[in-house]
Scaffold this active site. Structure first.
Site, PDB file in Angstrom:
ATOM      1  N   SER A  26      -1.131  -6.504  -1.463  1.00 48.06           N
ATOM      2  CA  SER A  26      -0.177  -6.159  -2.505  1.00 48.06           C
ATOM      3  C   SER A  26       0.891  -5.210  -1.988  1.00 48.06           C
ATOM      4  CB  SER A  26      -0.924  -5.501  -3.672  1.00 48.06           C
ATOM      5  OG  SER A  26      -0.051  -5.193  -4.733  1.00 48.06           O
ATOM      6  N   GLU A  53       4.522   1.086  -0.056  1.00 47.64           N
ATOM      7  CA  GLU A  53       3.249   0.898   0.628  1.00 47.64           C
ATOM      8  C   GLU A  53       2.781  -0.534   0.451  1.00 47.64           C
ATOM      9  OE1 GLU A  53       0.185   0.499  -1.143  1.00 47.64           O
ATOM     10  OE2 GLU A  53       0.933   0.846  -3.154  1.00 47.64           O
ATOM     11  N   HIS A  56      -4.106   0.632  -3.585  1.00 44.77           N
ATOM     12  CA  HIS A  56      -3.012   1.535  -3.964  1.00 44.77           C
ATOM     13  C   HIS A  56      -3.487   2.966  -4.227  1.00 44.77           C
ATOM     14  CE1 HIS A  56      -0.272  -1.859  -4.210  1.00 44.77           C
ATOM     15  NE2 HIS A  56      -1.157  -2.481  -4.941  1.00 44.77           N
TER      16      HIS A  56
END
Length: 225
Positions: free
Chosen positions: A114, A141, A65
């Protein structure tokens, strides 16, 4: 609009590389439906349909991330099936970080995938164990991650403070973004309530409130870093 992160281990995502893996093309599940995760949350079938059909912004691919860094690849295909959100992507050729990530994925030293998404207040319901998500407003995302499950919460810190509207939202933020357990988050909220109540009654607890705020700032999160 709160932003949420949900992470699956590679065992759950069924990630596999295409062919010999040299092209860095891989596919698998970024999210699985009707699965109670480590936070006690469930994503229902159809939750991603609205976002997939209506959003014009491309879904980015990052590692852990790290949205402030150059994406490590691109997603060529995103689609719901009966099991979950099935994705196909390619790591960027010639990108040193993508090459390192491919090696780590093939070696098994990174363990999860994720999704980072946004929801509105009416998109989920509260249940005793957590939340049930029935609609995703925007799929921001999808990252390949070092750690699976709730270990990732302390790394990603994707839930926005701006989306907090209720005490439950604060508890969820402390758990998802700061990395507290549910009992720790509830305990901290109780201390805030007590301090604020005393302040409103004229007890002058400003120092206690400031101390609690400082304790949150010192938590080992990655917010904005």
């Amino acid at each position: 609009m709160p932003e949420i992160v949900k992470t699956l281990s590679f065992d759950e995502t069924e990630i596999k590389f295409t062919g010999d893996g040299k092209q860095g093309i891989f596919e698998g599940y970024a999210s699985v439906f009707n699965n109670t995760d480590s936070d006690g949350d469930i994503i229902l079938p159809g939750a991603f349909k609205n976002a997939l059909a209506n959003q014009t912004r491309k879904v980015a691919m990052f590692f852990n991330h790290k949205t402030w860094e150059l994406p490590v690849g691109k997603w060529d295909s995103l689609a719901e099936d009966e099991k979950g959100l099935y994705v196909r992507g390619q790591l960027t050729p010639g990108h040193s970080g993508a090459a390192d990530l491919k090696a780590a994925m093939q070696h098994g030293t990174v363990e999860g995938m994720s999704v980072g998404f946004s929801v509105a207040k009416d998109d989920y319901t509260i249940i005793p164990t957590g939340r049930i998500f029935k609609n995703i407003q925007a799929l921001r995302e999808i990252s390949v991650c070092t750690f699976p499950a709730n270990e990732q919460a302390g790394i990603a810190a994707m839930k926005s403070v701006d989306g907090i509207e209720t005490i439950r939202d604060v508890e969820n933020w402390l758990r998802d973004s700061v990395g507290l357990t549910k009992s720790q988050a509830v305990g901290l909220i109780a201390r805030f309530k007590s301090a604020i109540r005393s302040e409103s009654e004229g007890d002058g607890n400003e120092a206690q409130i400031n101390a609690l705020l400082q304790s949150i700032k010192s938590f080992p999160s990655n917010l904005g870093k």
